[in-house]
Design a protein around this motif. Structure first.
Motif, PDB file in Angstrom:
ATOM      1  N   TRP A 105      80.328  80.960 143.884  1.00 62.41           N
ATOM      2  CA  TRP A 105      79.099  81.091 143.108  1.00 62.41           C
ATOM      3  C   TRP A 105      77.919  80.426 143.809  1.00 62.41           C
ATOM      4  CZ3 TRP A 105      77.741  84.500 139.791  1.00 62.41           C
ATOM      5  CH2 TRP A 105      78.711  85.147 139.027  1.00 62.41           C
ATOM      6  N   ARG A 108      76.808  83.025 146.205  1.00 65.48           N
ATOM      7  CA  ARG A 108      76.078  84.118 145.557  1.00 65.48           C
ATOM      8  C   ARG A 108      74.651  83.719 145.230  1.00 65.48           C
ATOM      9  NH1 ARG A 108      79.224  87.594 141.018  1.00 65.48           N
ATOM     10  NH2 ARG A 108      77.200  88.644 141.128  1.00 65.48           N
ATOM     11  N   PHE A 109      74.455  82.459 144.864  1.00 62.41           N
ATOM     12  CA  PHE A 109      73.116  81.991 144.523  1.00 62.41           C
ATOM     13  C   PHE A 109      72.340  81.479 145.732  1.00 62.41           C
ATOM     14  CE2 PHE A 109      74.828  81.681 140.134  1.00 62.41           C
ATOM     15  CZ  PHE A 109      73.827  82.413 139.506  1.00 62.41           C
ATOM     16  N   LYS A 129      70.741  76.186 140.042  1.00 58.13           N
ATOM     17  CA  LYS A 129      71.786  77.106 140.502  1.00 58.13           C
ATOM     18  C   LYS A 129      73.171  76.526 140.226  1.00 58.13           C
ATOM     19  CE  LYS A 129      68.939  79.140 144.157  1.00 58.13           C
ATOM     20  NZ  LYS A 129      68.772  79.349 145.617  1.00 58.13           N
ATOM     21  N   ALA A 156      67.848  84.528 143.130  1.00 58.49           N
ATOM     22  CA  ALA A 156      68.834  83.935 142.232  1.00 58.49           C
ATOM     23  C   ALA A 156      68.699  84.484 140.822  1.00 58.49           C
ATOM     24  CB  ALA A 156      68.693  82.411 142.227  1.00 58.49           C
ATOM     25  N   GLU A 158      67.865  87.508 140.090  1.00 55.13           N
ATOM     26  CA  GLU A 158      68.515  88.811 140.111  1.00 55.13           C
ATOM     27  C   GLU A 158      70.033  88.666 140.093  1.00 55.13           C
ATOM     28  OE1 GLU A 158      66.865  90.696 143.526  1.00 55.13           O
ATOM     29  OE2 GLU A 158      64.878  90.965 142.606  1.00 55.13           O
ATOM     30  N   VAL A 159      70.554  87.658 140.795  1.00 61.02           N
ATOM     31  CA  VAL A 159      71.993  87.403 140.760  1.00 61.02           C
ATOM     32  C   VAL A 159      72.437  87.082 139.335  1.00 61.02           C
ATOM     33  CG1 VAL A 159      73.825  85.840 141.522  1.00 61.02           C
ATOM     34  CG2 VAL A 159      72.153  86.682 143.173  1.00 61.02           C
ATOM     35  N   ARG A 162      72.545  90.157 137.148  1.00 65.57           N
ATOM     36  CA  ARG A 162      73.758  90.939 137.395  1.00 65.57           C
ATOM     37  C   ARG A 162      74.985  90.261 136.795  1.00 65.57           C
ATOM     38  NH1 ARG A 162      73.464  95.062 141.044  1.00 65.57           N
ATOM     39  NH2 ARG A 162      71.487  95.282 142.178  1.00 65.57           N
ATOM     40  N   ALA A 318      77.288  90.911 143.833  1.00 61.84           N
ATOM     41  CA  ALA A 318      75.967  91.059 144.416  1.00 61.84           C
ATOM     42  C   ALA A 318      75.819  90.095 145.581  1.00 61.84           C
ATOM     43  CB  ALA A 318      74.902  90.777 143.361  1.00 61.84           C
ATOM     44  N   SER A 319      75.010  90.484 146.565  1.00 62.40           N
ATOM     45  CA  SER A 319      74.808  89.630 147.723  1.00 62.40           C
ATOM     46  C   SER A 319      74.130  88.345 147.310  1.00 62.40           C
ATOM     47  CB  SER A 319      73.934  90.364 148.741  1.00 62.40           C
ATOM     48  OG  SER A 319      74.575  91.543 149.152  1.00 62.40           O
ATOM     49  N   ALA A 320      74.520  87.261 147.941  1.00 60.49           N
ATOM     50  CA  ALA A 320      73.912  85.985 147.600  1.00 60.49           C
ATOM     51  C   ALA A 320      72.491  85.950 148.101  1.00 60.49           C
ATOM     52  CB  ALA A 320      74.719  84.852 148.247  1.00 60.49           C
ATOM     53  N   SER A 321      71.643  85.311 147.334  1.00 62.56           N
ATOM     54  CA  SER A 321      70.247  85.174 147.716  1.00 62.56           C
ATOM     55  C   SER A 321      70.114  84.141 148.814  1.00 62.56           C
ATOM     56  CB  SER A 321      69.430  84.732 146.501  1.00 62.56           C
ATOM     57  OG  SER A 321      68.183  84.280 146.924  1.00 62.56           O
TER      58      SER A 321
END
Length: 351
Positions: A105, A108-109, A129, A156, A158-159, A162, A318-321
Motif C-alpha cells: 500500500w 501504491r500511494f 498516506k 494518491a 486517485e489511488v 480506486r 492501480a499504479s502507485a503515485s
C-alpha cells in the motif's frame, strides 16, 4: 449494520451531539455523510467504526471495520512500515503478511521510499498516506473515512478513489465525509446530512442504484457472458449475493449477445474485477476510452479499442503515485494511538 435511536453526548450533562439516529448500513454500498463543521459528522463516523460508544440507543451487526481519522497521530514510536505491520496484526493478519501488505500500500500511494522513516519525521502528506494504508491493508468489510483525502497529492487521491471502488465492488461498505462536493460524485448510493444533531436523508440523494454517472473520463467495456448468465450485480438479473456494479455503470445489451458497460474511469478496475471473478466469469472483448465521460460512446474522441483477452483473472492494482505529498491542512492529532479498530461482534448498547 443497524443504528436504532442512537445518541451521543460527552459528559452526563453535556449537550447531545447526535440524537435519535436511525440508519441501515447495507453491504456493498457507498454512503456519503455531509454537514457543517461541528455538526457531529466525525462523532457519527466514530460510532460507525466502533471507536466510540453511543450514550443512548443501540448499534448491532457491525462488520469487521477500519477507520481513517480526521487527524492522524503521527508522533508514535514506529517507522511507517512497522506501524502498518502493527495495525495489520491488530486486524488479525500474521506479522509477515501484515508487513507485505503494508509495503504494497505504501508503494501504491507513492510512499515506498519512506517505509523505514519514523512517523514523526514524515511530512503531513506522507503521514496521511500511512493513515489511509492502515485502514485498507486488511480489506475491511466496513471502511470509514473521515476527510481521508485531505493532504494527499492528486495521484494518491486517485489511488484512494480506486480503492474505495474496489472495496464496494468486493461487497464491502464505505462511509465517508469529504469537504469536496465533487468527491466520488455520482457514485454514492445514498447521501445523508447531519443537522441539529439529527441524521437526515439528503434532499438531493438519489435512490439506491439510480445514481448519476460521475464526471470525468469514462471507459467502455465490451463483455460477453455465458448463455443465460446474469450480469454480476447488474440491474438485469442480479447474481445472488453479488455486489452492485459501482459508479453508476450504464449497461446496454447488444444484438450480437455482448453487453456494453460504460463506467467512469475511476471505477473501471472494480467493474472488470466483478466481471472476471463472476461465476461463470465473463469474457472481456475490449476496453475502450470513452473520452468525455461515461455517457460517451467509443467513437466520441476515444482511442482505439484495446483487446482484453489477455487480462488476468483480476485486474492489477492501480499504479502507485510518484507525485510529492502535499501538506495537510489538518491540525495535530488528538486521536488515540491506534486509529483503526477491529470490529466488535456484540451489540453496542448504552448502559
Amino acid at each position: 449494520m443497524r443504528l436504532d435511536g442512537v445518541g451521543r453526548r460527552y459528559g452526563v450533562r453535556g449537550p447531545w451531539v447526535l440524537r435519535d439516529v436511525q440508519l441501515e448500513v447495507p453491504a456493498g454500498a457507498l454512503l456519503r455523510i455531509e454537514g457543517t463543521n461541528g455538526s457531529g459528522k466525525s462523532t457519527l463516523l466514530r460510532l460507525l467504526a466502533g471507536i466510540d460508544r453511543p450514550s443512548a440507543g443501540r448499534i448491532t451487526g457491525r462488520p469487521r471495520s477500519a477507520y481513517v481519522p480526521e487527524r492522524f497521530p503521527a508522533a508514535l514510536p514506529f517507522t511507517a512500515v512497522d506501524y502498518l505491520t502493527h495495525l495489520g496484526r491488530i486486524h488479525g493478519l500474521r506479522g509477515p503478511e501484515a508487513g507485505r501488505r503494508g509495503a504494497e500500500w505504501l508503494a501504491r500511494f507513492g510512499a515506498a521510499a519512506h517505509a523505514r522513516t519514523p512517523l514523526a519525521e514524515l511530512s503531513k502528506g506522507t503521514s496521511q498516506k500511512v493513515a489511509v494504508a492502515q485502514a485498507l491493508l486488511a480489506e475491511p468489510e466496513l471502511l470509514v473515512l473521515d476527510e481521508a483525502w485531505t493532504g494527499l497529492d492528486q495521484g494518491a487521491r486517485e489511488v484512494l478513489n480506486r480503492a474505495v471502488a474496489e472495496r464496494v465492488a468486493d461487497g464491502g461498505t464505505v462511509v465517508f465525509v469529504d469537504h469536496d462536493p465533487q468527491r466520488l460524485a455520482g457514485a454514492a448510493d445514498a447521501r445523508f446530512r447531519v443537522a441539529d444533531g439529527r441524521l437526515l436523508p439528503h434532499e438531493e440523494s438519489d435512490p439506491m442504484g439510480d445514481e448519476a454517472p460521475a464526471p470525468g473520463p469514462g471507459v467502455v467495456i465490451e463483455a460477453e457472458g455465458a448463455p443465460g448468465a446474469p450480469l454480476p450485480g447488474g440491474p438485469d438479473g442480479t447474481s445472488a449475493g453479488a455486489p452492485r456494479l459501482p459508479g453508476g455503470t450504464q449497461v446496454v445489451p447488444r444484438p450480437d449477445g455482448t453487453t456494453r458497460l460504460t463506467v467512469p474511469a475511476v471505477h473501471s478496475d472494480a467493474v472488470l474485477r466483478a466481471l472476471l471473478t463472476a461465476r461463470p466469469p465473463w469474457h472481456i472483448r475490449s476496453v475502450t476510452g470513452a473520452g468525455a465521460g461515461p455517457g460517451a460512446g467509443p467513437g466520441d474522441d476515444a482511442p482505439a479499442s484495446a483487446p482484453a483477452s489477455n487480462l488476468a483473472s483480476a485486474p492489477p492494482p492501480a499504479s502507485a503515485s510518484t507525485q510529492a505529498s502535499e501538506p495537510a491542512s489538518a491540525p495535530a492529532s488528538t486521536q488515540a494511538s491506534e486509529p483503526a479498530s477491529a470490529s466488535a461482534s456484540a451489540p453496542d448498547e448504552a448502559p
